[in-house]
Design a protein around this motif. Structure first.
Motif, PDB file in Angstrom:
ATOM      1  N   SER A  12     147.292  82.776  41.490  1.00  0.00           N
ATOM      2  CA  SER A  12     147.894  82.254  42.782  1.00  0.00           C
ATOM      3  C   SER A  12     149.481  82.053  42.693  1.00  0.00           C
ATOM      4  N   GLY A  13     149.964  82.592  41.555  1.00  0.00           N
ATOM      5  CA  GLY A  13     151.360  82.610  41.545  1.00  0.00           C
ATOM      6  C   GLY A  13     152.145  81.502  41.039  1.00  0.00           C
ATOM      7  N   PHE A  14     151.073  80.624  40.212  1.00  0.00           N
ATOM      8  CA  PHE A  14     151.688  79.624  39.284  1.00  0.00           C
ATOM      9  C   PHE A  14     152.195  80.268  38.127  1.00  0.00           C
ATOM     10  N   ILE A  15     153.483  79.798  37.668  1.00  0.00           N
ATOM     11  CA  ILE A  15     154.107  80.407  36.507  1.00  0.00           C
ATOM     12  C   ILE A  15     154.194  79.078  35.421  1.00  0.00           C
ATOM     13  N   PHE A  16     153.865  79.283  34.123  1.00  0.00           N
ATOM     14  CA  PHE A  16     154.292  78.143  33.383  1.00  0.00           C
ATOM     15  C   PHE A  16     154.783  78.892  32.070  1.00  0.00           C
ATOM     16  N   ASN A  17     156.010  78.317  31.660  1.00  0.00           N
ATOM     17  CA  ASN A  17     156.808  78.886  30.470  1.00  0.00           C
ATOM     18  C   ASN A  17     156.431  77.745  29.508  1.00  0.00           C
ATOM     19  N   PRO A  18     155.688  77.730  28.690  1.00  0.00           N
ATOM     20  CA  PRO A  18     155.264  76.919  27.411  1.00  0.00           C
ATOM     21  C   PRO A  18     156.546  76.667  26.569  1.00  0.00           C
ATOM     22  N   THR A  19     157.429  77.546  26.632  1.00  0.00           N
ATOM     23  CA  THR A  19     158.619  77.487  25.735  1.00  0.00           C
ATOM     24  C   THR A  19     159.499  76.276  26.074  1.00  0.00           C
ATOM     25  N   THR A  20     159.487  76.319  27.358  1.00  0.00           N
ATOM     26  CA  THR A  20     160.521  75.327  28.230  1.00  0.00           C
ATOM     27  C   THR A  20     159.695  74.228  28.740  1.00  0.00           C
ATOM     28  N   GLY A  21     158.559  74.366  28.932  1.00  0.00           N
ATOM     29  CA  GLY A  21     157.854  73.340  29.849  1.00  0.00           C
ATOM     30  C   GLY A  21     157.954  73.373  31.287  1.00  0.00           C
ATOM     31  N   GLU A  22     158.676  74.363  31.727  1.00  0.00           N
ATOM     32  CA  GLU A  22     158.975  74.616  33.054  1.00  0.00           C
ATOM     33  C   GLU A  22     157.793  75.398  33.725  1.00  0.00           C
ATOM     34  N   SER A  23     157.827  75.097  35.020  1.00  0.00           N
ATOM     35  CA  SER A  23     156.779  75.769  35.849  1.00  0.00           C
ATOM     36  C   SER A  23     157.374  76.057  37.340  1.00  0.00           C
ATOM     37  N   PHE A  24     156.875  77.235  37.657  1.00  0.00           N
ATOM     38  CA  PHE A  24     157.457  77.960  39.023  1.00  0.00           C
ATOM     39  C   PHE A  24     156.214  78.345  39.710  1.00  0.00           C
ATOM     40  N   SER A  25     156.530  78.553  41.121  1.00  0.00           N
ATOM     41  CA  SER A  25     155.514  79.362  41.972  1.00  0.00           C
ATOM     42  C   SER A  25     156.209  80.367  42.497  1.00  0.00           C
ATOM     43  N   ALA A  26     155.300  81.551  42.532  1.00  0.00           N
ATOM     44  CA  ALA A  26     155.855  82.751  43.348  1.00  0.00           C
ATOM     45  C   ALA A  26     154.989  83.090  44.400  1.00  0.00           C
ATOM     46  N   ASN A  27     155.422  83.562  45.519  1.00  0.00           N
ATOM     47  CA  ASN A  27     154.763  84.055  46.791  1.00  0.00           C
ATOM     48  C   ASN A  27     153.881  85.315  46.253  1.00  0.00           C
ATOM     49  N   PRO A  28     153.077  85.743  46.979  1.00  0.00           N
ATOM     50  CA  PRO A  28     152.088  86.841  46.740  1.00  0.00           C
ATOM     51  C   PRO A  28     152.806  88.176  46.324  1.00  0.00           C
ATOM     52  N   ILE A  29     154.040  88.465  46.935  1.00  0.00           N
ATOM     53  CA  ILE A  29     154.691  89.673  46.482  1.00  0.00           C
ATOM     54  C   ILE A  29     155.320  89.393  45.128  1.00  0.00           C
ATOM     55  N   GLY A  30     155.939  88.235  44.878  1.00  0.00           N
ATOM     56  CA  GLY A  30     156.462  87.908  43.631  1.00  0.00           C
ATOM     57  C   GLY A  30     155.479  87.996  42.511  1.00  0.00           C
ATOM     58  N   THR A  31     154.372  87.553  42.770  1.00  0.00           N
ATOM     59  CA  THR A  31     153.154  87.605  41.847  1.00  0.00           C
ATOM     60  C   THR A  31     152.745  89.151  41.322  1.00  0.00           C
ATOM     61  N   GLU A  32     152.688  89.671  42.522  1.00  0.00           N
ATOM     62  CA  GLU A  32     152.411  91.165  42.251  1.00  0.00           C
ATOM     63  C   GLU A  32     153.574  91.890  41.372  1.00  0.00           C
ATOM     64  N   ILE A  33     154.715  91.571  41.738  1.00  0.00           N
ATOM     65  CA  ILE A  33     155.786  92.109  41.026  1.00  0.00           C
ATOM     66  C   ILE A  33     155.677  91.799  39.466  1.00  0.00           C
ATOM     67  N   ILE A  34     155.288  90.390  39.366  1.00  0.00           N
ATOM     68  CA  ILE A  34     155.095  89.928  37.869  1.00  0.00           C
ATOM     69  C   ILE A  34     153.939  90.698  37.189  1.00  0.00           C
ATOM     70  N   GLU A  35     152.861  90.845  37.904  1.00  0.00           N
ATOM     71  CA  GLU A  35     151.792  91.748  37.408  1.00  0.00           C
ATOM     72  C   GLU A  35     152.338  93.084  36.894  1.00  0.00           C
ATOM     73  N   MET A  36     153.022  93.634  37.858  1.00  0.00           N
ATOM     74  CA  MET A  36     153.543  95.050  37.485  1.00  0.00           C
ATOM     75  C   MET A  36     154.479  95.032  36.290  1.00  0.00           C
ATOM     76  N   LEU A  37     155.241  94.176  36.218  1.00  0.00           N
ATOM     77  CA  LEU A  37     156.034  93.869  35.125  1.00  0.00           C
ATOM     78  C   LEU A  37     155.278  93.893  33.701  1.00  0.00           C
ATOM     79  N   LYS A  38     154.056  92.774  34.054  1.00  0.00           N
ATOM     80  CA  LYS A  38     153.475  92.641  32.740  1.00  0.00           C
ATOM     81  C   LYS A  38     152.502  93.992  32.219  1.00  0.00           C
ATOM     82  N   GLN A  39     152.469  94.953  33.349  1.00  0.00           N
ATOM     83  CA  GLN A  39     151.801  96.198  32.840  1.00  0.00           C
ATOM     84  C   GLN A  39     152.855  97.132  32.402  1.00  0.00           C
TER      85      GLN A  39
END
Length: 79
Positions: A12-39
């Motif tokens: 759903s685009g929820f992003i959590f960085n356990p190192t800093t404890g910060e969380s963010f949300s991304a729109n569907p295209i942002g989520t898609e970009i993140i998935e492509m970066l992960k790949q």
């Protein structure tokens, strides 16, 4: 550039960085970009995918993807 391996990203685009404890949300295209970066996909592959899936201009995609990746770097979400 890859998403930091400790960062959790939900479908759903929820992003959590356990190192800093910060969380963010991304729109569907942002989520898609993140998935492509992960790949491990590079800028050109990401741009091509977005242009195939959305009605937009190449220059706009270049600018938006660059700015999104810069934001991810700023928040320590990229390696």
């Amino acid at each position: 550039m890859n998403i930091n391996k400790n960062v959790a990203v939900s479908d759903s685009g929820f992003i959590f960085n356990p190192t800093t404890g910060e969380s963010f949300s991304a729109n569907p295209i942002g989520t898609e970009i993140i998935e492509m970066l992960k790949q491990g996909k590079g800028h050109d592959e990401i741009k091509k995918t977005i242009l195939e899936n959305y009605e937009t201009e190449p220059d706009v995609v270049d600018k938006d993807v660059f700015e999104f990746k810069e934001m991810l770097k700023q928040y320590s979400l990229l390696d």
